[in-house]
Design an enzyme around this catalytic site. Structure first.
Site, PDB file in Angstrom:
ATOM      1  CG  HIS A   1       6.858  17.686  15.171  1.00  0.00           C
ATOM      2  ND1 HIS A   1       6.280  16.465  14.952  1.00  0.00           N
ATOM      3  CD2 HIS A   1       6.989  17.816  16.510  1.00  0.00           C
ATOM      4  CE1 HIS A   1       6.071  15.871  16.119  1.00  0.00           C
ATOM      5  NE2 HIS A   1       6.492  16.673  17.078  1.00  0.00           N
TER       6      HIS A   1
ATOM      7  CG  HIS B   1       7.175   9.520  19.203  1.00  0.00           C
ATOM      8  ND1 HIS B   1       8.168   9.054  20.003  1.00  0.00           N
ATOM      9  CD2 HIS B   1       7.452  10.836  19.023  1.00  0.00           C
ATOM     10  CE1 HIS B   1       8.996  10.038  20.308  1.00  0.00           C
ATOM     11  NE2 HIS B   1       8.581  11.127  19.729  1.00  0.00           N
TER      12      HIS B   1
ATOM     13  CD  GLN C   1      12.942  11.674  20.490  1.00  0.00           C
ATOM     14  OE1 GLN C   1      12.825  10.612  19.894  1.00  0.00           O
ATOM     15  NE2 GLN C   1      12.178  12.707  20.244  1.00  0.00           N
TER      16      GLN C   1
ATOM     17  CG  ASP D   1       6.373  18.300  27.699  1.00  0.00           C
ATOM     18  OD1 ASP D   1       5.609  19.085  27.109  1.00  0.00           O
ATOM     19  OD2 ASP D   1       6.848  17.288  27.164  1.00  0.00           O
TER      20      ASP D   1
ATOM     21  CB  SER E   1      17.602  14.600  26.570  1.00  0.00           C
ATOM     22  OG  SER E   1      18.862  14.341  25.999  1.00  0.00           O
TER      23      SER E   1
ATOM     24  CG  ASP F   1      -7.335  16.686  15.908  1.00  0.00           C
ATOM     25  OD1 ASP F   1      -6.664  17.082  16.879  1.00  0.00           O
ATOM     26  OD2 ASP F   1      -7.561  17.396  14.920  1.00  0.00           O
TER      27      ASP F   1
END
Lengths: 748, 228
Positions: free
Chosen positions: A59, A105, A250, A278, A323, A504
């Site tokens: 990932h 996700h 999460q 982030d 988190s 993409d």
């Protein structure tokens, strides 16, 4: 010699020894662990092992896909930032930039659909506003399993509620998307979320840390134990016990994210921020490594200073928690109080947790003790990269349309298709998304592309779409990759926009299987070719592999999120034929390609043949012509032809506008009637042209060597194909709107 | 017309309504952060839509207890007009500025859609640019818009002409077209002096032809004309 070399990190109380089993549980192969030992020069602590596990997960590291992603074109004169940052950035004129990205996700959404989908939306929103943009639109591409599969209904309901719950509260309109069903997604649904934001082109924020000694600041929510090892979970196949992974999903709080958005944008109005990133997948680990690595610096963090939601948390958990609603920033020295005031106004946590150093090491302290000390560059540059073996999927032999039976009754067949799970109205879904907030939505969900006015943009607008036809990708990945890009480009064109760039979201099965890797390779090659020919570069993206359960993979699904611009929003057109007397003109050549068509699958029960070929030169020529006619104001409505071909496109135009359409199949059609109506040849559009200019439009088409056929006109209350079928628009609508609400009504 | 739009943590339609006011009145409203100590002297107070305080506890409940709402209530009691839309309506109902409560939608889902509204009364600051009985089309976007009041309250509202808008179909039939289960299809109500309007639909998102139509614009035109 500095202290970290003299004193190896202390172990935590009760810290287990690193055994091969612990290494395996961290998703690292024995070879990868040897690489860790070489980099560290000693056995890692658990915290360090956790960091490697996250950073080298599929990932975060793109270790299987990197070699292929490099083949994608990423540049154009209007590209400000291509892949590698939080999101891609393009110049849209007037000193403004569009910032966008799509992200998956999938794994969390299957395990816990509401929170999985909600935090997917939250994550992609953060990627965009981290760069200084105010988000103006959300899009989502969803794939679910067979509607009859016992879990599908639950997933649809939860995912849709989760996307709405997050986006609605954030106040960002969800304006476009796609939803389809196929048994290949029974155990792996796909939830791909895209956000588009607008920033000043001269004020874009990046992740590269700079300035020795500058403070590193943590803002947003407190850190809890949720999502620990989420990135590692998303890098493995599902097994029967995947349900037990629910704690790795999460939990999102869109209210906090709304505050974080406003606080970040307020601070960005000052010049206090040096870098910002982030905390998404792999949380504090990946954000801190990315900032330090991009800046060529080191970082020292006092983990005990991180705001914590629970007592008793340890450094390992803090580094790996996912988190939500958190950011890491580097501030200019002395600006901490100014920044703190803004975050406290918005009732968010604010903590100076570290400083930039020149050691190029990540040093993590816990109440003074060093608990991890890792050289940063090798974690990034020496991350494993695999050239996995792959086998190409051969092009299936051609199907002759004449060997495929026509439907018993054309009207029944068309009604069946407009009421089928894939072609039916998705209003049940997008009515749950606030698609009107901000007051800029010119074209709403349900058409080819959404059109959203750019705030303070001199009347210009962005067109936004997401597209992929997985069954084409499965049958022949290269053609499927080409088609996904072409369709996104075509959808932007069909509203009158100039396509600029795309993002993409590559969803595939287990890359360690050569045929799956071959799907990835093929799709990528097809996409690269299409992006190059159409001048439609990829500026951001995301890869989701291991979408497999018990050895069964999904259809290869490279979703393309496309963005285009139009100078004058009042020139946009949608698919609705609202008035009588419009002349229907078919653009593009119809050969009656039925291989891999919706007709073949849903009416004849066959999923075979090659996908329709995509001639990119023709695609560009036809699209450029259509766009010119829309921008000239000659066109009242326009629709691209895709799933279900001409018949479905006409039905959708009639239903959207509430006016009938009548066409005749040309005598020189050159293919059987069912192939003409349902064939999925590419590069085609139906334009509803204003009658006064119809002849002129046909003449310009001829001059541009664009095939254009006058099919008929709008009027009446029925969709009529002379001598073939006639269905009232009311009946079409009733059927079109019935399936999804009825399906979701059943309590499982 | 001088106006103030309140902004709570989680308010998210303040820009939309500020734009609508500016288009009608030609002057930007003051955007007032809930924590700011004083509310400027204005002709109109707007409580905008959104998810104040994340809808925690109950929609509007937390904002209703904020100090600035005490000030809004005091001003409203002195006759300063208040327009409370969506989450603003929920807050106004919580604090008792308008009668009734807003419950979870009957179908339990968020709903974003254009709806038809029948203008029940044109006799107000807010609605005098409409004809009574006129059907207008504006969007809703909410999960808790299911209006409820007890029979006595409903009777009083109806007797005194305090129902501002009802959901209806395109022909004006107020037994149809209800998007959320509201009792008697009520979409918006006045206080008893008709100086406060609480409504779930978003007239601010129907003030430009290309972006949702213009059926909401007469409401802002009416305020701008009445509050010069």
């Amino acid at each position: 010699m500095t202290t970290w070399e003299q004193n190896p990190p202390v172990k935590l109380p009760n810290e287990p020894a690193i055994t091969p089993q612990i290494v395996a549980e961290h998703g690292l192969s024995p070879d990868e662990y040897q690489r860790v030992l070489k980099i560290m020069g000693r056995e890692p602590t658990m915290v360090e092992l956790g960091v490697f596990s996250a950073m080298w997960s599929e990932h975060c590291s793109y270790k299987s896909s990197k070699v292929w992603l490099k083949k994608l074109p990423t540049e154009a004169p209007w590209v400000i930032q291509g892949p590698g940052e939080n999101a891609g950035v393009i110049d849209i004129g007037d000193g403004q930039a569009a910032i966008f990205k799509m992200e998956s996700h999938n794994h969390p959404s299957y395990i816990e659909p509401y929170q999985g989908a909600a935090t997917g939306v939250g994550g992609i929103l953060r990627d965009v506003f981290t760069m200084g943009a105010r988000p103006i639109a959300n899009v989502n591409a969803l794939r679910f399993g067979d509607p009859e599969h016992p879990k599908t209904r639950h997933l649809v309901g939860g995912v849709v509620a989760g996307i709405g719950g997050y986006g609605n509260c954030m106040g960002i309109p969800t304006v476009a998307g796609e939803t389809s069903f196929h048994r290949a997604y029974n155990e792996n649904c796909l939830v791909n979320a895209m956000t588009v934001g607008i920033a000043r082109a001269d004020r874009i924020f990046y992740a590269a840390a700079a300035g020795l000694g500058n403070p590193v600041v943590y803002v947003g929510s407190k850190t809890g134990r949720d999502g620990i090892h989420g990135a590692t979970m998303a890098s493995a196949e599902f097994t029967e016990d995947s349900e037990s992974k629910r704690p790795t999903v999460q939990v999102g709080d869109p209210f906090v994210e709304k505050l974080l958005l406003e606080a970040c944008l307020e601070l960005m109005e000052t010049d206090a921020i040096v870098a910002i990133q982030d905390m998404g997948a792999a949380g504090l680990t990946s954000s801190s490594f990315e900032m330090a690595d991009k800046g060529g610096l080191g970082l020292e963090i006092a983990l005990d200073k991180v705001p914590m939601r629970e007592t008793g948390m340890n450094p390992y958990e803090l580094m790996l928690s996912e988190s939500q609603e958190r950011m890491l920033m580097v501030l200019k020295p002395g600006r901490e109080d100014e920044a703190r005031r803004i975050f406290e106004k918005w009732e968010l946590d604010f903590a100076v947790i570290g400083r930039l150093t020149d050691t190029r090491r990540m040093v993590l302290r816990w109440y003074g003790d060093v608990v991890a000390s890792i050289p940063i560059p090798p974690v990034v540059t020496e991350a494993p990269v695999y050239e996995r073996p792959w086998t190409a999927t051969p092009l299936p032999p051609a199907l002759d349309a004449a060997t495929i039976a026509p439907p018993k009754d054309y009207a029944d067949a068309l009604l069946q298709l407009v009421g089928s799970p894939d072609q039916c109205s998705k209003a049940w879904i997008w009515r749950q998304y606030d698609h009107l907030i901000m007051g800029n939505t010119a074209i709403r969900p349900g058409g080819d592309a959404a059109v959203v006015r750019v705030p303070d943009g001199n009347g210009k607008a962005l067109a936004i779409t997401s597209d992929c036809t997985p069954r084409y990708c499965q049958a022949h990945p290269e053609t499927g990759g080409r088609q996904a890009v072409a369709e996104a480009w075509r959808n932007l064109t069909a509203v009158g926009a100039t396509p600029l760039a795309c993002t993409d979201n590559m969803n595939f099965g287990n890359p360690q299987k050569p045929e799956i890797m071959g799907q990835f390779a093929g799709c990528t090659m097809g996409m690269a070719e299409a992006c190059t020919t159409l001048a439609f570069p990829i500026v951001s993206g995301n890869v989701s592999l291991y979408n497999e359960t018990q050895g069964r993979g999904i259809l290869p699904t490279p979703v393309i999120g496309g963005v285009g611009v139009m100078k004058d929003v009042t020139r946009c057109v949608d698919i609705a034929t609202r008035e009588a007397g419009l002349v229907l003109v078919l653009i593009g050549e119809t050969r009656g390609h039925l291989g891999q068509s919706i007709y073949l699958r849903d009416i004849q029960g066959r999923e075979d043949g090659p996908p329709p070929p995509v001639d990119l030169t023709v695609e560009k020529r036809n699209g450029d012509f259509v766009r010119s006619q829309i921008q000239a104001g000659h066109v009242a409505a326009c629709h691209d032809l895709s799933d279900g071909g001409l018949a479905i496109a006409l039905a959708e135009m009639a239903m959207a506008g509430g006016t009938g359409l009548t066409i005749a199949i040309p005598e020189d059609a050159g293919c059987p009637v069912h192939a003409y109506l349902f064939g999925e040849d590419q590069g085609r559009y139906v334009m509803a042209v204003r009658p006064a200019v119809a002849d002129a439009v046909l003449a310009s088409a001829a001059a541009a060597k664009v095939p254009a056929t006058r099919l008929g006109s709008s009027g009446g209350a029925a969709l009529t194909v002379e001598g073939v079928l006639a269905i009232s628009v009311a009946d079409l609508r009733r059927t079109h709107e019935a399936w999804l609400p009825a399906y979701m009504e059943v309590r499982s | 017309m001088k106006s103030a739009v309140l902004v709570f943590p989680g308010t998210n339609r303040e820009t939309d309504i500020a734009g609508a006011i500016e288009r009608s009145a030609g002057i930007k409203p003051h955007m007032v952060w809930h924590g700011d100590s004083d509310l400027p002297k204005v002709d109109l107070i707007v409580v905008a839509g959104g998810f104040s305080y994340g809808d925690y506890l109950r929609c509007g409940a937390m904002a209703a207890h904020s100090p600035i709402m005490r000030e809004v209530k005091a001003r409203a009691e002195k006759g300063v007009p208040v327009l409370a839309v969506c989450n603003g309506f929920q807050i106004a109902a919580e604090i008792g500025l308008v009668p009734g409560v807003l419950m979870r939608n009957a179908h339990l889902q968020f709903v974003c859609s254009d709806v038809n509204l029948k203008v029940e009364s044109s006799q107000s600051l807010f609605t005098h640019r409409y004809q009574a009985g006129q059907v207008i089309r504006v969007p809703v976007a909410h999960a808790e818009g299911n209006y409820f009041a007890d029979d006595d309250t409903l009777k009083r509202l109806e007797d005194r002409g305090q129902v501002a808008f009802r959901y209806c179909d395109s022909t004006g039939d107020v037994t149809a077209g209800n998007p959320n289960g509201s009792i008697r299809n009520i979409a918006g109500v006045f206080n008893d002096t008709k100086t406060v309007l609480g409504m779930m639909p978003h007239p601010e998102n129907a003030t430009e032809a290309l972006f949702g139509g213009t059926d909401g614009k007469p409401l802002f035109d009416a305020l701008a004309a009445a509050l010069v």
